[in-house]
Each structure stands twice: as structure tokens, then as C-alpha cells.
Design a protein around this motif. Structure first.
Motif, PDB file in Angstrom:
ATOM      1  N   GLN A  73       0.866  -1.166   0.000  1.00  0.00           N
ATOM      2  CA  GLN A  73       0.000   0.000   0.000  1.00  0.00           C
ATOM      3  C   GLN A  73       0.905   1.219   0.000  1.00  0.00           C
ATOM      4  O   GLN A  73       1.692   1.343   0.956  1.00  0.00           O
ATOM      5  N   PRO A  74       0.942   2.092  -0.972  1.00  0.00           N
ATOM      6  CA  PRO A  74       0.062   2.141  -2.152  1.00  0.00           C
ATOM      7  C   PRO A  74       0.287   0.967  -3.118  1.00  0.00           C
ATOM      8  O   PRO A  74       1.419   0.538  -3.310  1.00  0.00           O
ATOM      9  N   GLU A  75      -0.808   0.530  -3.701  1.00  0.00           N
ATOM     10  CA  GLU A  75      -0.801  -0.668  -4.539  1.00  0.00           C
ATOM     11  C   GLU A  75       0.084  -0.549  -5.780  1.00  0.00           C
ATOM     12  O   GLU A  75       0.598  -1.554  -6.256  1.00  0.00           O
ATOM     13  N   PHE A  76       0.245   0.660  -6.320  1.00  0.00           N
ATOM     14  CA  PHE A  76       1.009   0.761  -7.584  1.00  0.00           C
ATOM     15  C   PHE A  76       2.458   0.312  -7.424  1.00  0.00           C
ATOM     16  O   PHE A  76       3.111  -0.046  -8.408  1.00  0.00           O
ATOM     17  N   LEU A  77       2.965   0.276  -6.192  1.00  0.00           N
ATOM     18  CA  LEU A  77       4.354  -0.175  -5.973  1.00  0.00           C
ATOM     19  C   LEU A  77       4.546  -1.635  -6.364  1.00  0.00           C
ATOM     20  O   LEU A  77       5.659  -2.065  -6.630  1.00  0.00           O
ATOM     21  N   GLN A  78       3.440  -2.396  -6.402  1.00  0.00           N
ATOM     22  CA  GLN A  78       3.543  -3.815  -6.776  1.00  0.00           C
ATOM     23  C   GLN A  78       4.001  -3.976  -8.229  1.00  0.00           C
ATOM     24  O   GLN A  78       4.392  -5.074  -8.641  1.00  0.00           O
ATOM     25  N   TYR A  79       3.955  -2.905  -9.023  1.00  0.00           N
ATOM     26  CA  TYR A  79       4.361  -3.001 -10.423  1.00  0.00           C
ATOM     27  C   TYR A  79       5.856  -2.778 -10.625  1.00  0.00           C
ATOM     28  O   TYR A  79       6.336  -2.776 -11.764  1.00  0.00           O
ATOM     29  N   ALA A  80       6.597  -2.580  -9.538  1.00  0.00           N
ATOM     30  CA  ALA A  80       8.054  -2.522  -9.649  1.00  0.00           C
ATOM     31  C   ALA A  80       8.542  -3.927 -10.003  1.00  0.00           C
ATOM     32  O   ALA A  80       8.312  -4.877  -9.255  1.00  0.00           O
ATOM     33  N   ASN A  81       9.192  -4.043 -11.151  1.00  0.00           N
ATOM     34  CA  ASN A  81       9.679  -5.343 -11.610  1.00  0.00           C
ATOM     35  C   ASN A  81      11.039  -5.670 -11.004  1.00  0.00           C
ATOM     36  O   ASN A  81      11.731  -4.811 -10.470  1.00  0.00           O
ATOM     37  N   HIS A  82      11.421  -6.921 -11.180  1.00  0.00           N
ATOM     38  CA  HIS A  82      12.732  -7.381 -10.736  1.00  0.00           C
ATOM     39  C   HIS A  82      13.821  -6.927 -11.705  1.00  0.00           C
ATOM     40  O   HIS A  82      13.628  -6.916 -12.922  1.00  0.00           O
ATOM     41  N   SER A  83      15.003  -6.608 -11.166  1.00  0.00           N
ATOM     42  CA  SER A  83      16.215  -6.456 -11.979  1.00  0.00           C
ATOM     43  C   SER A  83      17.386  -6.964 -11.150  1.00  0.00           C
ATOM     44  O   SER A  83      17.399  -6.836  -9.922  1.00  0.00           O
ATOM     45  N   CYS A  84      18.392  -7.534 -11.830  1.00  0.00           N
ATOM     46  CA  CYS A  84      19.609  -7.958 -11.139  1.00  0.00           C
ATOM     47  C   CYS A  84      20.540  -6.757 -10.931  1.00  0.00           C
ATOM     48  O   CYS A  84      21.604  -6.897 -10.330  1.00  0.00           O
ATOM     49  N   ILE A 109      11.540   1.833 -12.599  1.00  0.00           N
ATOM     50  CA  ILE A 109      11.983   1.609 -11.219  1.00  0.00           C
ATOM     51  C   ILE A 109      11.916   0.107 -10.950  1.00  0.00           C
ATOM     52  O   ILE A 109      10.880  -0.525 -11.144  1.00  0.00           O
ATOM     53  N   THR A 110      13.074  -0.456 -10.547  1.00  0.00           N
ATOM     54  CA  THR A 110      13.149  -1.906 -10.341  1.00  0.00           C
ATOM     55  C   THR A 110      13.743  -2.215  -8.966  1.00  0.00           C
ATOM     56  O   THR A 110      14.437  -1.381  -8.379  1.00  0.00           O
ATOM     57  N   PHE A 111      13.475  -3.407  -8.489  1.00  0.00           N
ATOM     58  CA  PHE A 111      14.148  -3.869  -7.273  1.00  0.00           C
ATOM     59  C   PHE A 111      14.575  -5.316  -7.457  1.00  0.00           C
ATOM     60  O   PHE A 111      14.159  -5.982  -8.406  1.00  0.00           O
ATOM     61  N   PHE A 112      15.438  -5.771  -6.589  1.00  0.00           N
ATOM     62  CA  PHE A 112      15.993  -7.120  -6.656  1.00  0.00           C
ATOM     63  C   PHE A 112      15.097  -8.021  -5.795  1.00  0.00           C
ATOM     64  O   PHE A 112      15.106  -7.907  -4.568  1.00  0.00           O
ATOM     65  N   TYR A 125      12.949 -17.080 -14.885  1.00  0.00           N
ATOM     66  CA  TYR A 125      14.204 -16.858 -15.571  1.00  0.00           C
ATOM     67  C   TYR A 125      14.282 -15.386 -15.929  1.00  0.00           C
ATOM     68  O   TYR A 125      13.381 -14.839 -16.554  1.00  0.00           O
ATOM     69  N   CYS A 126      15.361 -14.716 -15.499  1.00  0.00           N
ATOM     70  CA  CYS A 126      15.488 -13.268 -15.686  1.00  0.00           C
ATOM     71  C   CYS A 126      16.162 -12.933 -17.013  1.00  0.00           C
ATOM     72  O   CYS A 126      17.142 -13.557 -17.389  1.00  0.00           O
ATOM     73  N   TYR A 127      15.611 -11.924 -17.673  1.00  0.00           N
ATOM     74  CA  TYR A 127      16.190 -11.413 -18.923  1.00  0.00           C
ATOM     75  C   TYR A 127      16.479  -9.923 -18.782  1.00  0.00           C
ATOM     76  O   TYR A 127      16.261  -9.163 -19.709  1.00  0.00           O
ATOM     77  N   CYS A 128      16.937  -9.498 -17.592  1.00  0.00           N
ATOM     78  CA  CYS A 128      17.087  -8.056 -17.347  1.00  0.00           C
ATOM     79  C   CYS A 128      18.187  -7.421 -18.182  1.00  0.00           C
ATOM     80  O   CYS A 128      18.228  -6.205 -18.335  1.00  0.00           O
ATOM     81  N   GLY A 129      19.101  -8.225 -18.716  1.00  0.00           N
ATOM     82  CA  GLY A 129      20.113  -7.672 -19.599  1.00  0.00           C
ATOM     83  C   GLY A 129      21.381  -7.201 -18.897  1.00  0.00           C
ATOM     84  O   GLY A 129      22.349  -6.825 -19.552  1.00  0.00           O
ATOM     85  N   TYR A 130      21.368  -7.230 -17.573  1.00  0.00           N
ATOM     86  CA  TYR A 130      22.560  -6.819 -16.831  1.00  0.00           C
ATOM     87  C   TYR A 130      23.676  -7.826 -17.085  1.00  0.00           C
ATOM     88  O   TYR A 130      23.431  -9.036 -17.160  1.00  0.00           O
ATOM     89  N   GLU A 131      24.912  -7.314 -17.221  1.00  0.00           N
ATOM     90  CA  GLU A 131      26.040  -8.200 -17.567  1.00  0.00           C
ATOM     91  C   GLU A 131      26.237  -9.321 -16.543  1.00  0.00           C
ATOM     92  O   GLU A 131      26.697 -10.409 -16.881  1.00  0.00           O
ATOM     93  N   LYS A 132      25.875  -9.035 -15.263  1.00  0.00           N
ATOM     94  CA  LYS A 132      26.003 -10.075 -14.236  1.00  0.00           C
ATOM     95  C   LYS A 132      24.628 -10.608 -13.831  1.00  0.00           C
ATOM     96  O   LYS A 132      24.411 -10.974 -12.670  1.00  0.00           O
ATOM     97  N   CYS A 133      23.702 -10.633 -14.777  1.00  0.00           N
ATOM     98  CA  CYS A 133      22.342 -11.140 -14.508  1.00  0.00           C
ATOM     99  C   CYS A 133      22.431 -12.540 -13.904  1.00  0.00           C
ATOM    100  O   CYS A 133      23.168 -13.397 -14.392  1.00  0.00           O
ATOM    101  N   LEU A 134      21.673 -12.759 -12.837  1.00  0.00           N
ATOM    102  CA  LEU A 134      21.717 -14.050 -12.143  1.00  0.00           C
ATOM    103  C   LEU A 134      20.876 -15.117 -12.843  1.00  0.00           C
ATOM    104  O   LEU A 134      20.945 -16.293 -12.505  1.00  0.00           O
ATOM    105  N   GLN A 135      20.022 -14.690 -13.759  1.00  0.00           N
ATOM    106  CA  GLN A 135      19.209 -15.556 -14.623  1.00  0.00           C
ATOM    107  C   GLN A 135      18.153 -16.378 -13.886  1.00  0.00           C
ATOM    108  O   GLN A 135      16.969 -16.253 -14.154  1.00  0.00           O
ATOM    109  N   ASP A 136      18.582 -17.242 -12.963  1.00  0.00           N
ATOM    110  CA  ASP A 136      17.635 -18.121 -12.272  1.00  0.00           C
ATOM    111  C   ASP A 136      17.253 -17.452 -10.945  1.00  0.00           C
ATOM    112  O   ASP A 136      18.027 -17.487  -9.999  1.00  0.00           O
ATOM    113  N   ILE A 137      16.063 -16.843 -10.893  1.00  0.00           N
ATOM    114  CA  ILE A 137      15.658 -16.071  -9.714  1.00  0.00           C
ATOM    115  C   ILE A 137      14.674 -16.893  -8.889  1.00  0.00           C
ATOM    116  O   ILE A 137      13.535 -17.117  -9.311  1.00  0.00           O
ATOM    117  N   ARG A 138      15.157 -17.336  -7.728  1.00  0.00           N
ATOM    118  CA  ARG A 138      14.361 -18.238  -6.895  1.00  0.00           C
ATOM    119  C   ARG A 138      14.273 -17.769  -5.449  1.00  0.00           C
ATOM    120  O   ARG A 138      13.680 -18.447  -4.615  1.00  0.00           O
TER     121      ARG A 138
END
Ligand SMILES: [Zn+2]
Length: 166
Positions: A73-84, A109-112, A125-138
Motif C-alpha cells: 500500500q500504495p498498490e502501484f508499488l507492486q508493479y516494480a519489476n525485478h532487476s539484477c 523503477i526496479t528492485f531485486f 528466468y530473468c532477462y534483465c540484460g545486466y552483464e552479471k544477470c543471475l538468470q535463475d531467480i528463486r
């Protein structure tokens, strides 16, 4: 005065929340959160609170303790996507959504996710494009200790990692 952003034509505006807007990718249906103003590292993007508290995670919840997950709450924060390579962080002790790296107007705006989630119910499986992307997000439990300690983590995740030491 309008603060509405002009973004890639594949994106369409879903909703405006003064400091940020929710946009949807017409091709993929994925929503994303974009800043309408700039933020500096350490700045509070938004305070937040628990909309609801549940004992099992869903793809919308943020973990605050072992069996405690909240909807935002506020609910719109739930739309922050994952990034590595995130530019924001949910501090679940102070209940503040904090800027980690400079965020420009229009920037997503992204968070880990593993910064708050110990073991996720919906790994992906992450496709964030970061050079050190962790790929498998669990979740944090599944990340090498040397890797995860490079990230800003909630007090809860830090506590969990501390328990894991031999
Ligand atoms: Zn990634």
C-alpha cells in the motif's frame, strides 16, 4: 500541471501516481513502473505499508518475516519489476521504498526480488540484460553467499543468511 511521460510506443499508460506511472507493454502485457521525477540515491521514493498480511507468499507480496508477507500500500508499488541491477529497494524495517542508484524521469523503477524474498513460490528466468544477470531467480536462499552480499538486503534476509552460517 501534467507530469505524464512519453515513452516507447509499445508501452501504454495504465495509471498515474504523481511520482510514478504504471505502463503496460502492449506486446507482452507486462506492467512496469516508471518514475515521473528524478530520484537520488538514498531518497525515499515512497513510504509504504501493509495492505494485507498473509502467511503464504504470492507473486504480489513482499516478505517481511518468516511466515509474514504483505501486499503493498500504495498498490502501484507492486508493479516494480525485478532487476539484477536494481535502482530501488524495499526497506521492510523502515517501510520505505528507497532509491539505490540515480533514477531519471521516465526510467523504470526496479528492485531485486531476492532482497526481500527468501524462497520464492514462482521462480522465473530473468532477462534483465545486466552483464552479471543471475538468470535463475528463486529467492535469497538459492543465491551464492558471495553474490548476494553485494546486494542491499532487508534485515529479515540478512537475519536468514546469518542463520545459515555453520
Ligand atoms: Zn537479471
Amino acid at each position: 500541471m501534467s507530469t505524464q511521460l512519453t515513452l516507447d510506443p509499445v508501452l501504454q499508460l495504465i495509471s498515474n501516481h504523481h511520482i510514478a506511472e504504471v505502463w503496460q507493454n502492449k506486446a507482452t502485457g507486462q506492467n512496469s513502473l516508471h518514475a515521473t521525477i528524478s530520484f537520488r540515491p538514498g531518497e525515499v521514493i515512497s513510504d509504504f505499508s501493509a495492505g494485507t498480511i498473509v502467511n503464504h507468499p504470492t507473486y504480489l507480496t513482499v516478505q517481511v518475516d518468516t511466515d509474514k508477507h504483505i501486499t503493498l500500500q500504495p498498490e502501484f508499488l507492486q508493479y516494480a519489476n525485478h532487476s539484477c541491477h536494481p535502482n530501488a529497494f524495499f526497506d521492510t524495517t523502515l517501510m520505505q521504498f528507497i532509491c539505490l542508484r540515480p533514477i531519471q524521469e521516465g526510467e523504470e523503477i526496479t528492485f531485486f526480488y531476492p532482497s526481500t524474498e527468501w524462497s520464492m513460490v514462482q521462480p522465473f528466468y530473468c532477462y534483465c540484460g545486466y552483464e552479471k544477470c543471475l538468470q535463475d531467480i528463486r529467492g535469497a536462499a538459492h543465491i551464492h553467499p558471495e553474490t548476494i552480499k553485494q546486494y542491499r538486503l532487508t534485515d529479515f534476509i540478512r537475519k536468514q543468511l546469518g542463520k545459515r552460517k555453520p
